[in-house]
Design an enzyme around this catalytic site. Structure first.
Site, short mmCIF file in Angstrom:
data_model
loop_
_atom_site.label_atom_id
_atom_site.label_comp_id
_atom_site.label_asym_id
_atom_site.label_seq_id
_atom_site.Cartn_x
_atom_site.Cartn_y
_atom_site.Cartn_z
N GLU A 34 0.88 -1.16 0.00
CA GLU A 34 0.00 0.00 0.00
C GLU A 34 0.92 1.22 0.00
OE1 GLU A 34 -2.58 0.26 3.40
OE2 GLU A 34 -3.50 2.10 2.65
N ARG A 259 5.36 -12.80 9.65
CA ARG A 259 6.03 -11.55 9.31
C ARG A 259 7.36 -11.46 10.04
NH1 ARG A 259 3.84 -6.30 9.68
NH2 ARG A 259 2.05 -7.07 8.58
N LYS A 269 4.61 0.82 9.18
CA LYS A 269 4.72 2.09 8.47
C LYS A 269 4.11 3.21 9.28
CE LYS A 269 3.32 0.11 4.66
NZ LYS A 269 2.60 -0.05 3.41
#
Ligand code: ATP
Ligand code: MG
Length: 555
Positions: A34, A259, A269
């Site tokens: 994104e 992850r 982020k």
């Protein structure tokens, strides 16, 4: 590219089975960021995984910007992401934007409505949340759930035309309000957002939700293995529902992996953005940031990052990787590549009293004792040099073999010197040493007359290049396990994460270019800072010190 990993990777096994069974002809993966921030080392894991797997089986990988949320996204991020993926060493096959598919997604939403599988709900976000039920209780059907397809088509059309305000209506999939999987209790698939989109401008005021958009994006591109992180595992049944009911040609499958988490850092982020916006750091590419751009500016190489990602492997279990493992791989990569030169970070002047005044001689110094191919360089030597402050002690503790009054040491690549006199200022601090040298002991002449226990580095004083050195420590400290309350990452910022020193490097380093990497004797690996270095006045940031107590494979 480098050899394949020996580390576990269950997704590779799945792909091999799919190919063998003929379920898949060509492997197609994608990396779907994104564009709402810069990429970090966690994304590198996903990038390496997607690109390397497709590569291994001669397939394709797309870079797809998942830009379904108009308010948080930005072109700056799109550009930085492209740059980082390329820098890591990967070429995408297709470059796509989810927003390019808004038309097709809209068609699929209409299809669901016609099939009686989607409806327009007038409830507010709060009401929808409140009627979703819990893990133990079923949800309550919306009073609008039984609207006819005709009515839904009309309302959805009017949503698209902009007749309603943000939040006034949503489109929901009609699945099962009492499903044990909360994600299947009629999830919202379209919402109204009156906002300008970085790609589609003002063409749309309804936007698909991520969970609906993602499987469609994969299907449109013919992705075969849609690889994502574990938090999407509970979304998989909905992913499959979308694929099953939207009559897509391709039938992608979603697979989840763990992850990457690293010690002493944050990896979201949102948090990284906060550090940038609150000016805790000097931008997304601050060398203390775990971003790809930060690691690049710190002096990390793509090779080191890829080797690290390969080593950590891919699994389904939660874990935190020791940051020192990452450091191990940059040391390994630079060991033979980086020239080894001398830098004095905290200078102390030494005058060699028996060396002729005004004389300069040039000494040969090899550039890397483990790699002859790097050749050698000439370094000046004269009556005045700088050494490291902590290479001298007036009152040495036991086993201190460096310089102290009356002691003799070897100057790397040069001569033995002996400390004869200590000069202090009025405050009693040592400001200069007077030493003598022995011409017989010149390096490379095979002198065997006597031995000294210490070797120290130095830089000739009259030609030394002034340089700035930046030493980094972790920006965020891990939470103390004994701490009772969870502390926010902002409270765990390390006030000593950056130390700046003014010292000297060898004269030939005046020409050092941005991103050149060196091993400075005893201090570690350094990178020429690409932002703050100036011709004739280099700034060196430390990538990593020389040694760590950590060994890969023995953690
Ligand atoms: P963040 O929370 O940092 O914003 P994200 O998952 O929201 O991360 P995306 O831009 O959506 O970021 O991620 C693109 C891809 O990178 C996704 O497939 C995601 O699963 C993967 N990814 C993100 N963070 C990690 C991580 N720490 N380790 C491995 N893969 C990750
Ligand atoms: Mg995200």
């Amino acid at each position: 590219m480098e050899s394949k990993s020996s580390s576990s990777n269950f997704i590779r096994n799945i792909i091999m089975e799919d190919l063998e069974a003929g379920r898949v002809k060509e492997v197609v993966t994608r990396f779907p960021p994104e564009p709402n921030g810069y990429l970090h080392i966690g994304h590198a894991k996903s990038i390496c995984l997607n690109f390397e797997l497709a590569d291994e089986f001669k397939g394709r990988t797309n870079l797809r910007f998942d830009d379904t949320n108009p308010v948080k996204e930005d072109v700056e991020y799109v550009e930085s992401i492209k740059k980082d993926v390329q820098w890591l060493g990967f070429d995408w096959d297709g470059l796509f934007f989810a927003s390019d598919y808004f038309g097709k997604m809209y068609e699929k939403a209409l299809l669901l409505i016609r099939k009686g599988l989607a409806y327009v709900d007038d409830q507010s976000a709060d009401e929808i949340r409140a009627s979703r039920g819990t893990l133990t209780e079923p949800g309550k059907p919306s009073p609008y759930r039984d609207r006819t397809p005709e009515e839904n088509l009309d309302l959805f059309e009017r949503m698209k035309k902009g007749e309603f305000a943000n939040g006034e209506k949503v489109l929901r999939a009609k699945i099962d309000m009492s499903s044990p999987n909360v994600n299947l209790r009629d999830p919202v698939i379209y919402r109204i957002v009156h906002a300008h989109h970085h790609n589609t401008g003002d063409a749309w005021c309804i936007y698909p939700m991520y969970a609906f958009a993602h499987p469609l994006e994969d299907a449109i591109e013919g992705v075969t293995h849609s690889i994502c992180t574990l938090e999407f595992e509970d979304q998989r049944p909905f992913y499959d529902w979308v694929i099953a009911n939207c009559e897509t040609e391709a039938k992608p499958h979603q697979y989840e992996f763990n992850r990457l988490n690293l010690t002493n850092t944050v990896m979201s982020k949102r948090k990284l953005k906060q550090l940038v916006e609150e000016k805790v750091v000097d931008g997304w590419d601050d060398p203390r940031m775990p971003t790809i751009s930060g690691l690049r500016r710190k002096g990390y190489t793509p090779e080191a990052i890829r080797a690290f990602c390969r080593e950590i492997g891919v699994a389904k279990s939660y874990g935190v990787v020791d940051e020192r493992m990452l450091e191990h791989f940059i040391r390994e990569d630079l060991k033979l590549k980086a020239p080894r030169t001398m830098a004095v970070l905290r200078p102390l002047k030494v005058v060699i009293t028996n060396y002729p005044e005004g004389q300069v001689e040039w000494l040969e110094a090899e550039n890397n004792s483990e790699n002859e191919e790097l050749g050698s360089r000439q370094i000046p030597f004269s009556r005045e040099i700088y050494i490291e402050q902590d290479d001298f002690m007036e009152v040495p503790p036991p086993k201190y073999f460096r310089l102290f009054p009356g002691n003799e040491v070897r100057l790397k690549h040069a001569y033995f010197i002996k400390c004869e006199e200590v000069i202090k200022n009025e405050a009693g601090e040592v400001v200069e040493l007077r030493c003598t040298y022995d011409p017989e002991t010149k390096s490379g002449t095979g002198f065997t007359g006597r031995k000294v226990k210490g070797t120290i580095h130095w830089v000739e004083a009259t030609q030394a290049v002034p340089a700035e050195f930046r030493l980094y420590e972790p920006l965020i400290r891990d939470e103390d396990e004994n701490e009772e309350n969870e502390t926010s990452f902002l409270e765990r910022i390390n006030p000593n994460s950056l130390e700046t020193l003014q010292g000297f490097v060898e004269p030939n380093m005046k020409e050092a270019a941005a991103q050149d990497k060196f091993q400075f004797f005893r201090h570690g690996y350094f990178n020429v800072d690409p932002k703050d270095s100036e011709p004739g006045r280099p700034v060196f940031g430390r990538i990593v010190s020389l040694k760590s107590s950590f060994e890969v494979g023995k953690a």
